[in-house]
Design a protein around this motif. Structure first.
Motif, PDB file in Angstrom:
ATOM      1  N   UNK A 205       0.851  -1.184   0.000  1.00  0.00           N
ATOM      2  CA  UNK A 205       0.000   0.000   0.000  1.00  0.00           C
ATOM      3  C   UNK A 205       0.887   1.235   0.000  1.00  0.00           C
ATOM      4  N   UNK A 206       0.635   2.161  -0.908  1.00  0.00           N
ATOM      5  CA  UNK A 206       1.438   3.376  -1.015  1.00  0.00           C
ATOM      6  C   UNK A 206       0.522   4.596  -0.983  1.00  0.00           C
ATOM      7  N   UNK A 207       0.960   5.613  -0.248  1.00  0.00           N
ATOM      8  CA  UNK A 207       0.217   6.868  -0.177  1.00  0.00           C
ATOM      9  C   UNK A 207       1.188   8.021  -0.384  1.00  0.00           C
ATOM     10  N   UNK A 208       0.762   8.978  -1.169  1.00  0.00           N
ATOM     11  CA  UNK A 208       1.559  10.182  -1.406  1.00  0.00           C
ATOM     12  C   UNK A 208       0.773  11.379  -0.893  1.00  0.00           C
ATOM     13  N   UNK A 209       1.358  12.107   0.069  1.00  0.00           N
ATOM     14  CA  UNK A 209       0.718  13.293   0.642  1.00  0.00           C
ATOM     15  C   UNK A 209       1.422  14.537   0.111  1.00  0.00           C
ATOM     16  N   UNK A 210       0.640  15.435  -0.468  1.00  0.00           N
ATOM     17  CA  UNK A 210       1.159  16.725  -0.910  1.00  0.00           C
ATOM     18  C   UNK A 210       0.365  17.823  -0.215  1.00  0.00           C
ATOM     19  N   UNK A 211       0.713  19.057  -0.455  1.00  0.00           N
ATOM     20  CA  UNK A 211      -0.016  20.167   0.161  1.00  0.00           C
ATOM     21  C   UNK A 211      -1.410  20.329  -0.421  1.00  0.00           C
ATOM     22  N   UNK A 212      -1.670  19.711  -1.579  1.00  0.00           N
ATOM     23  CA  UNK A 212      -2.955  19.910  -2.256  1.00  0.00           C
ATOM     24  C   UNK A 212      -3.829  18.666  -2.342  1.00  0.00           C
ATOM     25  N   UNK A 213      -3.245  17.474  -2.242  1.00  0.00           N
ATOM     26  CA  UNK A 213      -4.042  16.262  -2.405  1.00  0.00           C
ATOM     27  C   UNK A 213      -3.306  15.066  -1.813  1.00  0.00           C
TER      28      UNK A 213
END
Length: 227
Positions: A205-213
């Motif tokens: 499972x991979x998650x990418x957190x950015x300032x917008x989404x």
């Protein structure tokens, strides 16, 4: 950290639901004997996130070694697993994002866990079926299953102090982009209580957190027989 293996890299485990189609009476493809080595092909999945950033999840170096109990009891199996999961980002958010990566295993007793897929935009949710498998507990704690049951176990259990200095257990590590990976070597777990056909399967499972989404992808490995 659990079991007798070693972890290399950084990862996080998080509790998203995994959905499986339960197909009872799924026949065996072989019987596991002592020290049965199973090489596995791994895999890769690539998705484009909302801002055009490319997210690639890979699983390689994967294998499993299966053995029965010392008393040759058919309801018990020991499993040693190896593998490497990685996440690579390329594009606008690659440098400023946070990557969260979490490997684990789904184990089923007389359940077709091969019905899990990465359809539906790469989320790994697949089609909603009769059984829902939610990650819980650590893989090294051992798994007890009956016919028609499947469970999903997570690989990381990281101890760290909370905001008040008390001991807490986190199943994730925050890793700045554009790359993160985790490697497991000879991690072991046991399965008890399944007198019929048993299967296991890796997931990443991979998650990418950015300032917008926030973007999420699940990569499934190839199911393998535990006898």
């Amino acid at each position: 950290m659990f079991g007798n293996g070693k972890f290399v890299g950084a990862a996080r485990t998080f509790g998203a639901a995994l959905v499986a189609i339960a197909a009872f009476g799924f026949g065996p493809t072989g019987t596991a004997h002592a020290d049965t080595f199973i090489p596995l092909p791994g895999g890769t999945i690539t998705r484009e996130l909302a801002d055009g950033t490319t997210l690639t999840v890979r699983l390689d170096g994967e294998s499993a070694k299966i053995s029965g109990s010392m008393g040759s009891t058919p309801m018990h199996r020991n499993v040693w697993v190896n593998g490497r999961a990685s996440v690579d980002l390329a594009g606008p958010s690659a440098q400023g994002s946070t990557i969260k990566i979490s490997p684990g295993y789904v184990v089923g007793c007389q359940v077709d866990i091969g019905a899990l897929s990465s359809s539906g935009g790469g989320t790994g949710e697949g089609d909603t079926g009769a059984g829902t498998v939610t990650p819980s507990g650590s893989l090294g704690a051992g798994i007890t299953l009956g016919p028609g049951q499947a469970v999903s176990r997570l690989m990381l259990d990281l101890e760290k102090p909370d905001d008040y200095g008390m001991e807490s257990h986190k199943r994730y590590n925050k890793v700045p982009g554009p790359r993160a990976s985790v490697t497991w070597v000879d991690e072991t777990f046991s399965v008890d209580g399944c007198g019929g056909y048993a299967q296991a399967r890796t997931f990443v499972m991979a998650e990418v957190d950015t300032s917008n989404f926030i973007g999420n992808v699940v990569l499934w490995g190839t199911p393998f027989s535990m006898g």
